[in-house]
Design a protein around this motif. Structure first.
Motif, PDB file in Angstrom:
ATOM      1  N   GLY A 127       5.910   0.275  -6.481  1.00 32.63           N
ATOM      2  CA  GLY A 127       4.680  -0.384  -6.055  1.00 32.63           C
ATOM      3  C   GLY A 127       4.832  -1.162  -4.763  1.00 32.63           C
ATOM      4  O   GLY A 127       3.982  -1.996  -4.425  1.00 32.63           O
TER       5      GLY A 127
ATOM      6  N   GLU B  33      -0.074   2.150  -9.538  1.00 28.95           N
ATOM      7  CA  GLU B  33       1.151   1.358  -9.461  1.00 28.95           C
ATOM      8  C   GLU B  33       0.879  -0.004  -8.833  1.00 28.95           C
ATOM      9  O   GLU B  33       1.497  -1.003  -9.190  1.00 28.95           O
ATOM     10  N   HIS B  34      -0.086  -0.050  -7.916  1.00 31.41           N
ATOM     11  CA  HIS B  34      -0.461  -1.344  -7.329  1.00 31.41           C
ATOM     12  C   HIS B  34      -1.009  -2.274  -8.403  1.00 31.41           C
ATOM     13  O   HIS B  34      -0.600  -3.428  -8.515  1.00 31.41           O
TER      14      HIS B  34
ATOM     15  N   ASP C  80       8.970   9.550  -4.368  1.00 26.39           N
ATOM     16  CA  ASP C  80       8.313   8.844  -5.476  1.00 26.39           C
ATOM     17  C   ASP C  80       8.618   7.346  -5.479  1.00 26.39           C
ATOM     18  O   ASP C  80       8.409   6.676  -6.481  1.00 26.39           O
TER      19      ASP C  80
ATOM     20  N   TYR D 276       7.222   4.682  -3.975  1.00 24.74           N
ATOM     21  CA  TYR D 276       6.103   3.777  -4.228  1.00 24.74           C
ATOM     22  C   TYR D 276       5.635   3.876  -5.680  1.00 24.74           C
ATOM     23  O   TYR D 276       5.336   2.853  -6.313  1.00 24.74           O
ATOM     24  N   ASP D 277       5.574   5.078  -6.206  1.00 22.60           N
ATOM     25  CA  ASP D 277       5.117   5.252  -7.583  1.00 22.60           C
ATOM     26  C   ASP D 277       6.045   4.579  -8.582  1.00 22.60           C
ATOM     27  O   ASP D 277       5.640   4.290  -9.711  1.00 22.60           O
TER      28      ASP D 277
ATOM     29  N   SER E 109       0.853  -1.187   0.000  1.00 24.69           N
ATOM     30  CA  SER E 109       0.000   0.000   0.000  1.00 24.69           C
ATOM     31  C   SER E 109       0.891   1.239   0.000  1.00 24.69           C
ATOM     32  O   SER E 109       1.977   1.249   0.594  1.00 24.69           O
ATOM     33  N   TYR E 110       0.417   2.316  -0.603  1.00 29.16           N
ATOM     34  CA  TYR E 110       1.213   3.530  -0.705  1.00 29.16           C
ATOM     35  C   TYR E 110       1.420   4.236   0.627  1.00 29.16           C
ATOM     36  O   TYR E 110       2.219   5.183   0.722  1.00 29.16           O
ATOM     37  N   ASP E 111       0.713   3.785   1.695  1.00 25.78           N
ATOM     38  CA  ASP E 111       0.781   4.467   2.982  1.00 25.78           C
ATOM     39  C   ASP E 111       0.992   3.505   4.149  1.00 25.78           C
ATOM     40  O   ASP E 111       0.584   3.796   5.275  1.00 25.78           O
TER      41      ASP E 111
ATOM     42  N   ASP F 101      -4.753  -4.290   0.494  1.00 25.68           N
ATOM     43  CA  ASP F 101      -3.982  -3.120   0.092  1.00 25.68           C
ATOM     44  C   ASP F 101      -4.799  -2.227  -0.824  1.00 25.68           C
ATOM     45  O   ASP F 101      -5.683  -2.674  -1.559  1.00 25.68           O
TER      46      ASP F 101
ATOM     47  N   HIS G 289      -4.593   1.331  -6.564  1.00 26.86           N
ATOM     48  CA  HIS G 289      -3.672   2.407  -6.956  1.00 26.86           C
ATOM     49  C   HIS G 289      -3.096   2.022  -8.311  1.00 26.86           C
ATOM     50  O   HIS G 289      -2.916   0.830  -8.606  1.00 26.86           O
TER      51      HIS G 289
ATOM     52  N   SER H 211       1.998  -4.726  -8.366  1.00 23.82           N
ATOM     53  CA  SER H 211       1.982  -5.243  -6.998  1.00 23.82           C
ATOM     54  C   SER H 211       1.118  -6.474  -6.776  1.00 23.82           C
ATOM     55  O   SER H 211       1.294  -7.169  -5.773  1.00 23.82           O
TER      56      SER H 211
END
Length: 510
Positions: free
Chosen positions: A311, A84-85, A305, A307-308, A53-55, A79, A82, A89
């Motif tokens: 992922g 990117e997910h 950046d 995670y972007d 997850s991005y957070d 998760d 998103h 991911s």
């Protein structure tokens, strides 16, 4: 409160109930399971986040291990949707999920997702698809997640897309490409973005799939007072109406009440308005685990950046020091928030069956160790989520059995159940206005004050006399004696205000 309303009921016997005669008052040794069925009650959590997850930051196996250490029997990994997910991911998450299943074979685990619902906010989605699990999750995310479809805004077109997503799940189940999909609306009124008419439309579009909502959100540690006075709010409920919020919600709807959503906590409110229609609409609680208070793990410093690009965040590292400040606002599965599901067998299918049937109750901070609720009348009986059918003029008795806490919770003390309420209201049928969010006939029918001793079993009953029309009854409990009050932002220690809520029993009258 009168002596009658405080009474502790004594006596026992079941043979009379089977014959339709009055049942003697139950004693502390009264076995409610003989009345409403014998179930194994499994603790679970349908809303958790990992490094995908991005957070968030945890490895999948760390969530599983932490939940297992705190008594969880089942966990859903969810998760965030998103771009990117969806891109990179889903398959790695599935691989880590399968590895966690092998590592912890005693846990019942699902690979799901937290869906960004078009025109609304968030929901848990999970199902089984065998070897096609990752592909089917990706297919759903790509077609129906608002982060990928530019459908976040509240609008009729985006609401229609959400309904198409639910019909897709139903069609995929019917075609046997996925099995047993479940959708639960997450933190429903945190931002006021899911209108009452949307909840009704979701349920009507897929009644065996959209089964309910979080009665209480996760992130319960977010309300702890902080050293600099900049604390958050239990569940993140510190908001006000925004551009995508439904305008009919009052300001108080954006606050939590003893950690529970206003839709749940207000007697005669939004949840009760759904139950008053006779809709099976169940509530749960969960951790929403991202960063768990007191954990010694931290996420390594990475570029903004990261995670972007990847992922996924790097594995967390152990500092050896408990983390107490933001963003450590959550607990592990089973640590503070517990959703109990009554099952006939310890299996994925057993949990799914119990969830869909509404054999569910939720509790915070170990307020009670166990709970059983049964209703009987006219020679029949039912338990949580069930329906009892009786003749007009019958008496219906609700029996509540709770095992009081015997161990300290994470706040260091043994919680004390101070009050149990029986809440009841008439079932009046479908509403003409789908944005109805009140049920004026729903009231607290009776309150009980248990004589407290650690580990003690207490049993109470309430009898509805000469019933003439359909109704429902539900149970709640608290460590206080007042109605739920709004949690103070930045000053809400979750261990000081504890509540328990159980799903209803419906009574049909012929």
């Amino acid at each position: 409160m009168t002596t009658d309303r405080r009474r502790f009921l004594k006596g026992a016997g079941l043979a009379a109930a089977a014959a339709g005669a009055p049942l003697p008052a139950p004693s502390e040794s009264f076995d409610v399971s003989r009345l409403c069925g014998r179930y194994q009650w499994l603790v679970g959590d349908h809303h958790t986040h990992s490094q995908y997850s991005y957070d968030a930051m945890y490895r999948i196996d760390q969530i599983a291990r932490g939940g297992r250490a705190h008594g969880a029997d089942w966990i859903v990994f969810t998760d965030h949707g998103h771009a990117e997910h969806e891109k990179v991911s889903v398959e790695p998450t599935e691989a880590d999920f399968l590895a966690a299943r092998r590592k912890y074979p005693d846990l019942l685990l699902w690979h799901g997702m937290e869906w960004n619902v078009p025109g609304a906010e968030h929901a848990t989605v999970f199902f089984q698809a065998g070897r096609d699990q990752a592909a089917k999750l990706r297919e759903f995310e790509r077609a129906f997640d608002w982060r990928l479809t530019n459908s976040e805004a509240s609008s009729p077109a985006n609401e229609a897309l959400a309904l198409r997503a639910l019909r897709w799940l139903a069609a995929e189940e019917q075609a046997k490409r996925i099995h047993a999909p479940v959708v639960l609306i997450n933190h429903p009124l945190r931002n006021g973005r899911i209108a009452p008419h949307e909840l009704r439309a979701y349920r009507d579009a897929a009644p065996n799939i959209v089964i309910g909502m979080e009665g209480a959100p996760g992130a319960q540690a977010d309300g702890f007072p902080k050293p600099l006075g900049n604390g958050g709010a239990r569940g993140g409920y510190a908001n006000s109406a925004g551009p995508n919020s439904w305008p009919g919600f009052p300001a108080e709807a954006y606050r939590s009440y003893g950690g529970w959503d206003w839709a749940t906590a207000k007697v005669g409110g939004l949840w009760d308005s759904l139950l008053a229609e006779g809709k099976p609409w169940w509530i749960t609680t969960n951790s929403d685990s991202h960063y768990n208070r007191g954990d010694t793990l931290v996420r390594p410093q990475v570029a903004d950046d990261w995670y972007d690009t990847h992922g996924k965040f790097p594995d967390p590292v152990d500092t050896g020091s408990p983390q107490l400040l933001a963003p450590y606002a959550d607990f592990y599965p089973g640590e503070f928030s517990r959703t109990y599901v009554g099952v006939t067998r310890r299996s994925l299918e057993g949990v799914l069956e119990g969830l869909r049937a509404g054999r569910v109750w939720g509790v915070h901070g170990g307020l009670v160790q166990s709970l059983e609720v049964g209703a009987y009348g006219g020679g029949a009986a039912a338990t949580l989520g069930g329906r009892l059918r009786v003749r007009r003029g019958s008496d219906v008795t609700l029996v509540v059995s709770a095992r009081l806490a015997a161990r300290p919770h994470g706040g260091g003390s043994v919680p004390r159940l101070a009050r149990l309420d029986v809440v009841a209201g008439p079932v009046t049928g479908a509403v003409t206005d789908p944005d109805t969010m009140t049920a004026p006939g729903t009231k607290v029918a009776e309150s009980f004050e248990p004589r407290w001793a650690p580990g003690r079993q207490v049993v109470f009953r309430h009898t509805f006399r000469n019933v003439r029309s359909p109704f429902y009854a539900r149970v709640r409990g608290s460590n206080g004696t007042s109605e739920p009050t709004p949690d103070v932002i930045g000053q809400a220690n979750p261990f000081e205000d504890l509540w328990m809520y159980a799903n209803p029993i419906f009574v049909d009258v012929c």
